[in-house]
Design a protein around this motif. Structure first.
Motif, mmCIF file in Angstrom:
data_model
loop_
_atom_site.group_PDB
_atom_site.id
_atom_site.type_symbol
_atom_site.label_atom_id
_atom_site.label_comp_id
_atom_site.label_asym_id
_atom_site.label_seq_id
_atom_site.Cartn_x
_atom_site.Cartn_y
_atom_site.Cartn_z
ATOM 1 N N THR A 128 -7.860 -31.131 1.209
ATOM 2 C CA THR A 128 -8.243 -32.161 2.187
ATOM 3 C C THR A 128 -9.733 -32.458 2.075
ATOM 4 O O THR A 128 -10.560 -31.558 2.164
ATOM 5 C CB THR A 128 -7.913 -31.708 3.619
ATOM 6 O OG1 THR A 128 -8.544 -30.455 3.861
ATOM 7 C CG2 THR A 128 -6.416 -31.553 3.787
ATOM 8 N N ILE A 129 -10.046 -33.714 1.919
ATOM 9 C CA ILE A 129 -11.431 -34.112 1.632
ATOM 10 C C ILE A 129 -12.327 -34.041 2.864
ATOM 11 O O ILE A 129 -13.491 -33.673 2.783
ATOM 12 C CB ILE A 129 -11.458 -35.531 1.021
ATOM 13 C CG1 ILE A 129 -12.867 -35.859 0.511
ATOM 14 C CG2 ILE A 129 -10.970 -36.574 2.006
ATOM 15 C CD1 ILE A 129 -12.927 -37.135 -0.308
ATOM 16 N N PHE A 130 -11.805 -34.399 4.042
ATOM 17 C CA PHE A 130 -12.657 -34.472 5.228
ATOM 18 C C PHE A 130 -13.183 -33.096 5.638
ATOM 19 O O PHE A 130 -14.301 -32.984 6.127
ATOM 20 C CB PHE A 130 -11.897 -35.125 6.383
ATOM 21 C CG PHE A 130 -11.748 -36.610 6.216
ATOM 22 C CD1 PHE A 130 -12.830 -37.457 6.396
ATOM 23 C CD2 PHE A 130 -10.528 -37.161 5.859
ATOM 24 C CE1 PHE A 130 -12.701 -38.830 6.222
ATOM 25 C CE2 PHE A 130 -10.388 -38.532 5.686
ATOM 26 C CZ PHE A 130 -11.473 -39.361 5.870
ATOM 27 N N ARG B 113 -17.229 -32.679 5.473
ATOM 28 C CA ARG B 113 -17.430 -33.099 6.864
ATOM 29 C C ARG B 113 -18.897 -33.272 7.249
ATOM 30 O O ARG B 113 -19.216 -34.000 8.171
ATOM 31 C CB ARG B 113 -16.730 -32.141 7.829
ATOM 32 C CG ARG B 113 -17.306 -30.735 7.898
ATOM 33 C CD ARG B 113 -16.493 -29.890 8.879
ATOM 34 N NE ARG B 113 -17.020 -28.560 9.054
ATOM 35 C CZ ARG B 113 -16.739 -27.529 8.278
ATOM 36 N NH1 ARG B 113 -15.928 -27.699 7.247
ATOM 37 N NH2 ARG B 113 -17.250 -26.343 8.502
ATOM 38 N N PHE C 271 -8.922 -34.407 -4.967
ATOM 39 C CA PHE C 271 -8.265 -34.817 -3.727
ATOM 40 C C PHE C 271 -7.329 -35.988 -4.018
ATOM 41 O O PHE C 271 -7.519 -36.718 -4.982
ATOM 42 C CB PHE C 271 -9.305 -35.264 -2.691
ATOM 43 C CG PHE C 271 -10.331 -34.217 -2.354
ATOM 44 C CD1 PHE C 271 -9.985 -33.090 -1.630
ATOM 45 C CD2 PHE C 271 -11.645 -34.370 -2.761
ATOM 46 C CE1 PHE C 271 -10.928 -32.130 -1.325
ATOM 47 C CE2 PHE C 271 -12.600 -33.425 -2.453
ATOM 48 C CZ PHE C 271 -12.239 -32.290 -1.738
ATOM 49 N N SER C 272 -6.339 -36.189 -3.156
ATOM 50 C CA SER C 272 -5.443 -37.325 -3.370
ATOM 51 C C SER C 272 -6.237 -38.624 -3.271
ATOM 52 O O SER C 272 -7.201 -38.720 -2.506
ATOM 53 C CB SER C 272 -4.312 -37.322 -2.342
ATOM 54 O OG SER C 272 -4.783 -37.757 -1.083
ATOM 55 N N LYS D 224 -5.496 -41.402 -1.935
ATOM 56 C CA LYS D 224 -5.457 -41.984 -0.586
ATOM 57 C C LYS D 224 -6.519 -41.349 0.311
ATOM 58 O O LYS D 224 -7.218 -42.041 1.053
ATOM 59 C CB LYS D 224 -4.065 -41.786 0.022
ATOM 60 C CG LYS D 224 -3.903 -42.440 1.383
ATOM 61 C CD LYS D 224 -2.490 -42.255 1.918
ATOM 62 C CE LYS D 224 -2.355 -42.908 3.303
ATOM 63 N NZ LYS D 224 -0.994 -42.705 3.845
ATOM 64 N N GLN D 225 -6.648 -40.014 0.222
ATOM 65 C CA GLN D 225 -7.664 -39.319 1.025
ATOM 66 C C GLN D 225 -9.071 -39.792 0.638
ATOM 67 O O GLN D 225 -9.911 -40.021 1.511
ATOM 68 C CB GLN D 225 -7.571 -37.808 0.814
ATOM 69 C CG GLN D 225 -6.435 -37.136 1.548
ATOM 70 C CD GLN D 225 -6.532 -35.632 1.428
ATOM 71 O OE1 GLN D 225 -7.621 -35.061 1.437
ATOM 72 N NE2 GLN D 225 -5.394 -34.982 1.303
ATOM 73 N N ASN E 56 -9.743 -43.259 2.009
ATOM 74 C CA ASN E 56 -9.971 -43.212 3.461
ATOM 75 C C ASN E 56 -11.342 -42.630 3.781
ATOM 76 O O ASN E 56 -12.041 -43.108 4.677
ATOM 77 C CB ASN E 56 -8.877 -42.399 4.150
ATOM 78 C CG ASN E 56 -7.544 -43.123 4.186
ATOM 79 O OD1 ASN E 56 -7.504 -44.347 4.044
ATOM 80 N ND2 ASN E 56 -6.457 -42.398 4.337
ATOM 81 N N TRP E 57 -11.724 -41.586 3.029
ATOM 82 C CA TRP E 57 -13.057 -40.994 3.243
ATOM 83 C C TRP E 57 -14.148 -42.017 2.932
ATOM 84 O O TRP E 57 -15.104 -42.170 3.696
ATOM 85 C CB TRP E 57 -13.220 -39.760 2.344
ATOM 86 C CG TRP E 57 -14.649 -39.284 2.296
ATOM 87 C CD1 TRP E 57 -15.308 -38.552 3.236
ATOM 88 C CD2 TRP E 57 -15.611 -39.581 1.268
ATOM 89 N NE1 TRP E 57 -16.615 -38.353 2.852
ATOM 90 C CE2 TRP E 57 -16.830 -38.971 1.657
ATOM 91 C CE3 TRP E 57 -15.559 -40.290 0.072
ATOM 92 C CZ2 TRP E 57 -17.985 -39.062 0.879
ATOM 93 C CZ3 TRP E 57 -16.705 -40.370 -0.695
ATOM 94 C CH2 TRP E 57 -17.894 -39.757 -0.297
ATOM 95 N N HIS F 10 -12.436 -35.934 11.795
ATOM 96 C CA HIS F 10 -12.411 -35.469 10.409
ATOM 97 C C HIS F 10 -12.731 -33.986 10.229
ATOM 98 O O HIS F 10 -13.083 -33.560 9.130
ATOM 99 C CB HIS F 10 -13.396 -36.293 9.584
ATOM 100 C CG HIS F 10 -13.149 -37.766 9.660
ATOM 101 N ND1 HIS F 10 -11.925 -38.322 9.411
ATOM 102 C CD2 HIS F 10 -13.976 -38.805 9.977
ATOM 103 C CE1 HIS F 10 -11.988 -39.644 9.562
ATOM 104 N NE2 HIS F 10 -13.221 -39.953 9.900
#
Length: 525
Positions: A309-311, A315, A349-350, A352-353, A356-357, A485
């Motif tokens: 998970t990127i967030f 963060r 990371f995916s 999509k992630q 979004n980030w 996030h």
């Protein structure tokens, strides 16, 4: 209007042609009148010319030589020869040059010239119409071929092998492809920076031709387009390695069309029986494409390696960036982006992630700049924000973020240069750089060397809110980011933002958002 030039070293002949022939009503525009073949040729080299009416016997560059040279520069140019010589040799040379007419000056009159150029216009009109019809036929053939090959790809992807075999046998002649292979290696290829080519209607057709010509030099195979930027290759019995072949395809595309391809190589399989399964696996590997560098060619990998998970991992990075922007440290801004790029590539990371980030990151920059701006033109990164939501590669995302950061950094400098109240800008900047601390009116006034009462009035007058309201509102925006996030607790966020207590944080959050932090999290979910 067809464009014609008149060439003769006899001034009176030129005057006759220019004034006595109704060129415009006959469908012509006279774009040049010359007594010299050399000057006429210069115009032919620089401008579009349909017809040259020229004398044969001229000094320096004669009419025969003029037409020979003109045809080397302008394919399809028409000629009409004027001459005083009723000699076979001149007429023979004119015929060899495919001249439309050979006119003796002593017999020339307005009616004759009008008749000649009218017949020539009719001939050019007919050729133009024929060319249009041939072009339409070619377009329809090309369109039908594109549709048929699209159906082949659809069958290979979705239909049982028996149906695929029957369909291929039925349409084999129309497809114009070598489908004799018993085994093949499918490859999923992507056209890098394809957006620049979309203005060219024949772009996919041109790519396909170059790909097919390259494959045929080293073996057999074919190419099927799926989308504007994506196509599949199927090849077998090639005399060089797959990666080398794909690199040569990319090099040829770069030479002739100024584009490259990135590609993912599938597993060798039975054609057409195992193709459907391998294409399905390649489609799932599109996530791998996101991390391919421009022009990179790689074997298909399992998607199981993609996924943290990127967030959580990044963060704190947005607050670091905002601090660097406010401090106007361009060198560290560049280094910051390089580090994030490396972290994202290392963690895979995916896609999509990551998108979004990046979108959240750009909105964050917007808000930061807007907080500093006076009520004039509002800073926006709308184009960049929209583009990152659909970006297909990490290298392209890096370019977008790099340009956005440069634009934001320039705007921060501009705000400082042109602010009518620099004290307000400095105060806002102080707040955004010290969100982790308790910030009081006294602290900022001392930082600005201003009287607290005067600064309080000035801030309210310029921003239509009290200084404490600005501090709390800015901190609550940051709190929302952390809740969106990260897995930080309410107590932790309260401490991170310098609130005196959790209860005071809850009170301030509800005042500015209209709900408690727990209610906010429920709404966001």
């Amino acid at each position: 209007m067809y464009k014609i030039i008149l060439v003769d070293d006899d001034y009176y002949v030129l005057e006759f042609l220019k004034t006595m022939v109704p060129w415009q009503s006959l469908g012509y525009e006279v774009i040049g009148v010359f007594e010299d073949g050399d000057k006429a040729l210069e115009v032919v080299k620089k401008s579009h010319v349909d017809v040259i009416m020229t004398d044969i016997g001229m000094p320096r560059l004669d009419g025969i030589s003029l037409i020979k040279e003109a045809k080397q520069h302008r394919e399809g140019i028409h000629s009409i020869f004027l001459t005083c010589y009723d000699e076979f040799d001149y007429a023979h040379q004119a015929i060899k040059l495919n001249s439309f007419e050979y006119v003796l000056k002593e017999k020339m009159d307005t009616t004759m010239i009008t008749d000649i150029v009218s017949r020539l216009k009719d001939e050019m009109d007919k050729k133009k119409q024929k060319d249009r019809e041939l072009s339409n036929i070619r377009f329809l053939v090309k369109e039908n071929l594109t549709v048929l090959r699209g159906r082949l790809l659809d069958h290979l992807m979705r239909k049982p092998p028996a149906i695929v075999n029957d369909w291929i046998q039925k349409h084999k002649a129309d497809l114009n492809l070598d489908l004799s292979m018993t085994h093949c290696t499918p490859v999923l290829a992507f056209v890098d920076s394809y957006e620049a080519l979309l203005t060219d209607d024949s772009y996919a057709f041109s790519v396909e031709n170059i790909v097919m010509e390259t494959i045929n030099q080293y073996g057999k195979g074919f190419c099927l387009f799926d989308k504007e930027d994506k196509f599949y290759l199927f090849f077998d019995e090639i005399t060089i390695s797959k990666k080398v072949l794909l690199q040569r395809i990319s090099d040829n595309l770069n030479t002739f069309m100024n584009v490259t391809i990135s590609a993912i190589i599938g597993q060798h399989c039975v054609f057409p029986h195992e193709v459907s399964l391998e294409l399905a696996t390649l489609q799932q590997a599109e996530e791998q494409r996101f991390y391919l560098k421009q022009g990179e060619i790689d074997e298909r990998k399992s998607s199981s390696s993609l996924g943290a998970t990127i967030f959580e991992q990044l963060r704190h990075t947005n607050s670091e960036l905002k601090e660097l922007l406010l401090l106007e440290d361009n060198q560290k801004l560049h280094s910051w982006l390089e580090i994030q790029y490396a972290i994202i590539n290392a963690n895979q990371f995916s896609a999509k992630q990551v998108r979004n980030w990046a979108h959240s990151f750009l909105l964050d920059i917007e808000r930061t700049i807007q907080m500093m701006q006076e009520d004039k033109e509002v800073f926006r990164l709308e184009n960049e924000s929209n583009e990152v939501l659909h970006v297909k590669t990490m290298w392209r995302l890096y370019e977008i973020l790099k340009n956005a950061i440069a634009k934001a950094a320039e705007m921060v400098k501009d705000i400082h240069r042109h602010s009518s109240k620099p004290e307000i800008v400095k105060a806002k900047k102080y707040v955004m750089l010290h969100l982790d601390k308790k910030i009081t009116l006294k602290d900022v006034s001392e930082h600005l060397h201003l009287n607290p009462s005067y600064f309080s009035r000035l801030f309210k007058q310029q921003t239509e809110m009290t200084f404490i309201d600005f501090v709390n509102k800015t901190k609550i925006e940051r709190a929302k980011e952390l809740m969106d996030h990260s897995q930080e607790t309410v107590e932790s966020i309260s401490d991170m933002l310098g609130f005196e207590s959790k209860s005071y944080f809850l009170k301030v959050f509800k005042k500015y958002y209209g709900a408690t932090p727990s209610q906010y999290k429920t709404i966001q979910r």
